[in-house]
Design a protein around this motif. Sequence first.
Motif, PDB file in Angstrom:
ATOM      1  N   ASN A 177       0.821  -1.218   0.000  1.00 37.11           N
ATOM      2  CA  ASN A 177       0.000   0.000   0.000  1.00 37.11           C
ATOM      3  C   ASN A 177       0.854   1.267   0.000  1.00 37.11           C
ATOM      4  OD1 ASN A 177       0.976   0.129   2.602  1.00 37.11           O
ATOM      5  ND2 ASN A 177      -1.010  -0.149   3.605  1.00 37.11           N
ATOM      6  N   LYS A 191       2.832   2.462   2.056  1.00 30.81           N
ATOM      7  CA  LYS A 191       2.895   3.157   3.337  1.00 30.81           C
ATOM      8  C   LYS A 191       3.787   2.385   4.302  1.00 30.81           C
ATOM      9  CE  LYS A 191      -0.145   6.285   2.117  1.00 30.81           C
ATOM     10  NZ  LYS A 191       0.257   7.705   1.918  1.00 30.81           N
ATOM     11  N   ASP A 193       4.319   0.626   7.716  1.00 28.13           N
ATOM     12  CA  ASP A 193       3.534   0.010   8.783  1.00 28.13           C
ATOM     13  C   ASP A 193       4.304   0.240  10.074  1.00 28.13           C
ATOM     14  OD1 ASP A 193       1.788  -1.430  10.260  1.00 28.13           O
ATOM     15  OD2 ASP A 193       2.256  -3.372   9.387  1.00 28.13           O
ATOM     16  N   LYS A 194       4.117   1.403  10.674  1.00 28.48           N
ATOM     17  CA  LYS A 194       4.986   1.844  11.761  1.00 28.48           C
ATOM     18  C   LYS A 194       4.817   1.064  13.054  1.00 28.48           C
ATOM     19  CE  LYS A 194       5.386   6.505   9.877  1.00 28.48           C
ATOM     20  NZ  LYS A 194       5.150   7.944  10.076  1.00 28.48           N
ATOM     21  N   GLU A 235       4.209  -2.320  13.430  1.00 26.96           N
ATOM     22  CA  GLU A 235       4.859  -3.622  13.370  1.00 26.96           C
ATOM     23  C   GLU A 235       5.576  -3.755  12.035  1.00 26.96           C
ATOM     24  OE1 GLU A 235       5.389  -6.171  15.321  1.00 26.96           O
ATOM     25  OE2 GLU A 235       4.384  -5.320  17.052  1.00 26.96           O
ATOM     26  N   THR A 281       4.969  -6.412  10.224  1.00 26.17           N
ATOM     27  CA  THR A 281       4.104  -7.316   9.469  1.00 26.17           C
ATOM     28  C   THR A 281       2.758  -6.644   9.277  1.00 26.17           C
ATOM     29  OG1 THR A 281       3.252  -8.371  11.471  1.00 26.17           O
ATOM     30  CG2 THR A 281       5.188  -9.350  10.466  1.00 26.17           C
ATOM     31  N   TYR A 282       2.069  -7.039   8.228  1.00 22.19           N
ATOM     32  CA  TYR A 282       0.701  -6.584   8.024  1.00 22.19           C
ATOM     33  C   TYR A 282      -0.257  -7.644   8.555  1.00 22.19           C
ATOM     34  CZ  TYR A 282       2.222  -2.867   4.857  1.00 22.19           C
ATOM     35  OH  TYR A 282       2.795  -1.749   4.322  1.00 22.19           O
ATOM     36  N   LYS A 301      -1.087  -8.946   1.638  1.00 14.80           N
ATOM     37  CA  LYS A 301      -0.164  -7.827   1.473  1.00 14.80           C
ATOM     38  C   LYS A 301       1.250  -8.242   1.869  1.00 14.80           C
ATOM     39  CE  LYS A 301      -3.357  -3.942   2.114  1.00 14.80           C
ATOM     40  NZ  LYS A 301      -3.169  -3.420   0.750  1.00 14.80           N
ATOM     41  N   MET A 324       6.361  -5.633   5.874  1.00 13.47           N
ATOM     42  CA  MET A 324       7.283  -4.526   5.687  1.00 13.47           C
ATOM     43  C   MET A 324       8.734  -4.986   5.633  1.00 13.47           C
ATOM     44  SD  MET A 324       7.398  -0.813   7.538  1.00 13.47           S
ATOM     45  CE  MET A 324       8.663  -1.048   8.755  1.00 13.47           C
ATOM     46  N   ASN A 332       7.942   0.009  -2.236  1.00 15.30           N
ATOM     47  CA  ASN A 332       7.161   0.834  -1.322  1.00 15.30           C
ATOM     48  C   ASN A 332       7.678   2.276  -1.378  1.00 15.30           C
ATOM     49  OD1 ASN A 332       6.572   2.245   1.235  1.00 15.30           O
ATOM     50  ND2 ASN A 332       5.713   0.297   1.910  1.00 15.30           N
TER      51      ASN A 332
END
Length: 393
Positions: free
Chosen positions: A257, A259, A261-262, A264, A266-267, A272, A275, A317
Amino acid sequence: MIKKHINSLSPGMVLGKPIYGENYEVLLKKGVELSQGYIDRLKTRGYACLYIEDKDTEDIVIKDPISDKIRLMATKDILKTYKVTQTAIVDIEADTSESVIRSINTPKVKRTFQESQAFKQMVENIDSFLEEIMGQDILSGLNSIKTVDNYTFEHSIDAAIISLIIARRLYLDKKKLKQIAIGEFLHDIGKIFIDVKLLNKPGKLTNEEFDKIKQHTSFGYELLKDIDTIGYVSAHIPYQHHERQDGKGYPRGLAGNNKLDKGEITYVEHDKMIMGAEIAAVADAYDACISDRPYRKGMPPDLVYDLIKNGAGTQFNEELVNCFLTVMPKYPVGSEIKVIRGMYKDFTGVVASVEISQMTRPKVKLLYDNKQGKIKPVEIDLKSDASFEIQCI
């Protein structure tokens, strides 16, 4: 010190960094004067570039993000881990990806890998690797010398360094950094299940051959997925490092996405990219592109810098690329450059230093005129003179 291509070396030049063999024994020590015989043998062994020390560049310090001691330790750990795993698959006969995956998941292969002293030592020694990285804010450049024989291991180290510098800039904690390091050290281990002749094929791959090479991502994941002690991210970096933000990567066509993922690395969503793998995708692409391979020469670092920058939003990303551009200089220290605009057009020299506030405008030292005649060194600070443009050569 200056980094020079093997074809531009001449007898009498002095080595600025030691040269190691395929088993990381010292072949030539720092300070050795090169003879034509040495140069020819290094060409035969597949060395593309060397670091050279001379009077005009003795004040240029090419700082390696990690010490030779830690780099050697890490590369040997990865080498041993690969070799011990290969011993477990010698007798495997599998001609489809499904049969390879079944073989990987047999107790013999899993146990050989997970219980090997080599793997355990690698995981333990990563703490020393991390300690040295923790003191780095930017990369002046990547300093490993790769050959056909050591490419996989040196590439794994350099990709890990880039990933960890990015991760530090994002203030990830040490536990997360260690998971990323393990994942990067082993991100290509799935390639041991693929024919080495195919991996090193000098010509263009057919679609069928490329499909076989793509499978290394799944094979690596299958080998690592059940090891609770190394963490979820470590297994998914090999699995996802060739995925793309636009969903056009492999093996699963996952998307991102763009962005950070601050919270963690992982999503929550399983469709997806995590990170950690998004970081690895940037690091892997950069180091792979600047490195010489059997089927192509490495690209100049300034072109690769632009490739990563232009791939933001589609391949990589976007927010992570912005972070990458703050830690990786466009023109690494020690790189040979040519002036393409300005008073000294077509003069050549070397990048002398880079400031964190101006990662694309380094200080350079010109050593040769536009006819390649040796000159008294001329120092130029591109940060202070916008009329100059340079390119790596």
